[in-house]
Scaffold this active site. Sequence first.
Site, mmCIF file in Angstrom:
data_model
loop_
_atom_site.group_PDB
_atom_site.id
_atom_site.type_symbol
_atom_site.label_atom_id
_atom_site.label_comp_id
_atom_site.label_asym_id
_atom_site.label_seq_id
_atom_site.Cartn_x
_atom_site.Cartn_y
_atom_site.Cartn_z
ATOM 1 C CB ILE A 12 -0.963 -0.013 1.219
ATOM 2 C CG1 ILE A 12 -1.880 -1.249 1.139
ATOM 3 C CG2 ILE A 12 -1.776 1.272 1.287
ATOM 4 C CD1 ILE A 12 -2.702 -1.520 2.388
ATOM 5 C CG ASP A 31 9.544 -0.328 4.718
ATOM 6 O OD1 ASP A 31 9.998 -1.396 5.166
ATOM 7 O OD2 ASP A 31 8.421 -0.233 4.188
ATOM 8 C CG ASN A 32 11.698 -3.039 9.426
ATOM 9 O OD1 ASN A 32 10.896 -3.276 8.518
ATOM 10 N ND2 ASN A 32 11.581 -3.566 10.628
ATOM 11 C CG LEU A 33 13.839 -2.250 3.214
ATOM 12 C CD1 LEU A 33 15.148 -2.293 2.425
ATOM 13 C CD2 LEU A 33 12.709 -1.770 2.297
ATOM 14 C CB SER A 124 -7.630 -3.565 9.267
ATOM 15 O OG SER A 124 -8.226 -4.715 8.725
ATOM 16 C CE1 TYR A 148 -2.682 -6.238 10.846
ATOM 17 C CE2 TYR A 148 -4.897 -7.060 10.399
ATOM 18 C CZ TYR A 148 -3.861 -6.194 10.115
ATOM 19 O OH TYR A 148 -3.994 -5.277 9.091
ATOM 20 C CE LYS A 152 -3.200 -2.599 11.255
ATOM 21 N NZ LYS A 152 -2.174 -1.631 10.836
ATOM 22 C CG ASN A 197 -1.089 -15.811 4.892
ATOM 23 O OD1 ASN A 197 -0.883 -17.016 4.966
ATOM 24 N ND2 ASN A 197 -0.331 -14.899 5.493
ATOM 25 C CG ASN A 198 -4.313 -11.728 2.257
ATOM 26 O OD1 ASN A 198 -3.237 -11.228 2.551
ATOM 27 N ND2 ASN A 198 -5.285 -11.873 3.122
ATOM 28 C CG LEU A 199 -9.364 -15.040 -3.137
ATOM 29 C CD1 LEU A 199 -9.385 -16.553 -3.067
ATOM 30 C CD2 LEU A 199 -10.794 -14.504 -3.201
#
Length: 339
Positions: A12, A31-33, A124, A148, A152, A197-199
């Site tokens: 994102i 960002d720590n990549l 989320s 998780y 949030k 994991n995601n569709l």
Amino acid sequence: MKILVTGGAGYIGSHTCIELIKAGFEVIVVDNLCNSSFESLKRVKILADCDIPFYNVDICDKPALIKVFKKHSIDGVVHLAGLKAVGESVEKPIKYYNTNVGGTFILTDVMCEFNCKTIVFSSSATVYGDPQTVPIKENSPLSAKNPYGRSKLMIEEFFQDIFATDDSWRIALLRYFNPIGAHKSGLIGEDPNGVPNNLIPYISQVAVGKLEKLSVFGGDYDTPDGTGVRDYIHVVDLAKGHVKSLQALKNKPQVFIVNLGTGKGFSVLEMIKAFEKASKKKIPYQIVDRRLGDIAICYADPTFAKEKINWKAEYELNEMCEDTWRWQSLNLDGYPRYK
Ligand code: NAD
Ligand code: UD1
């Protein structure tokens, strides 16, 4: 206006950097990549045609964050850095609370030191848990179901508390539904580590032949075709939601929560069909048991986002699938795995 994007090398984040730059913001990335590659930022720089200062910094590293704030006079933060794998959060709750919640505390502390009081946060739809009714409005009951989701929810509450004690803050809490798709160029997109994991990342890897077949998690839900229904939103629409939020925050100090979804739900079987059409590939699948913790239906009521930040999703499902397919077929193995 100088915006620090935490997690800016991620899925994102990379798309959000482009939309911010297009809208005239200056972008700095931290960002720590740990779940991304520097290659995504190299490509963002090409697409945005400008330099982006980048710092390989962990948001839990306060001295390193302070250095970044000292170097740039940051006006606002788009905070996307965090860990997002639901299953892993159940196994490693300390890691998830440390990074997501602890990292946000540290970042906010540093922002206070530098009198930077504008933040857009990546929450989320998972905070709604198993919704009692759809479409889901922002004031629907909240019930995160795993570490998780609770991380949030805690962060949302933390920011509400901050505003309650200091109403000069400008805070946008964005509840994303299911981001899919990729930049039209096919240069940047979602690049999950290991088996997705995601569709949609899973389907696209089946379509390019990296995975054999899709397991459809449950065919007996109380939905029109028995498979799970979600609100899939193009990542570029989502990215634009951050720009619109920053613009709305300019008006006055405030805290607000908005859903970023399309308002339309599609089932797993409908997604398979749409992806087959976009890719012209057959997606073999098999219906298996439900996935633990999954819900039947989840889609947004996006009315308030239109009212509050003048934002509405524009891309339709066919374009979301075509853009995912372009990215996946041009980048079979995602980004090159060097950092
Ligand atoms: P992503 O993993 O691609 O991006 C997150 C980025 O944060 C990565 O580049 C990662 O390296 C970085 N990061 C992680 N921990 C860090 C740390 N301690 N310090 C610095 N950088 C760190 O994920 P994404 O899909 O782009 O998600 C961005 C944010 O949006 C996350 O906070 C996620 O929880 C949230 N979100 C994502 C979805 C989704 O489906 N993708 C849905 C709702 C909310
Ligand atoms: C997942 C996360 C959720 C997060 C959301 C954002 C879980 C349990 N939940 O939710 O916290 O906010 O992503 O993107 O991980 N499916 C299959 N086969 C697969 C993968 C998925 O049938 O291999 C089905 C799922 O059962 C679901 C739909 O596809 O019905 C979408 O799944 P997914 O992409 O994982 O998203 P969410 O379940 O919404």
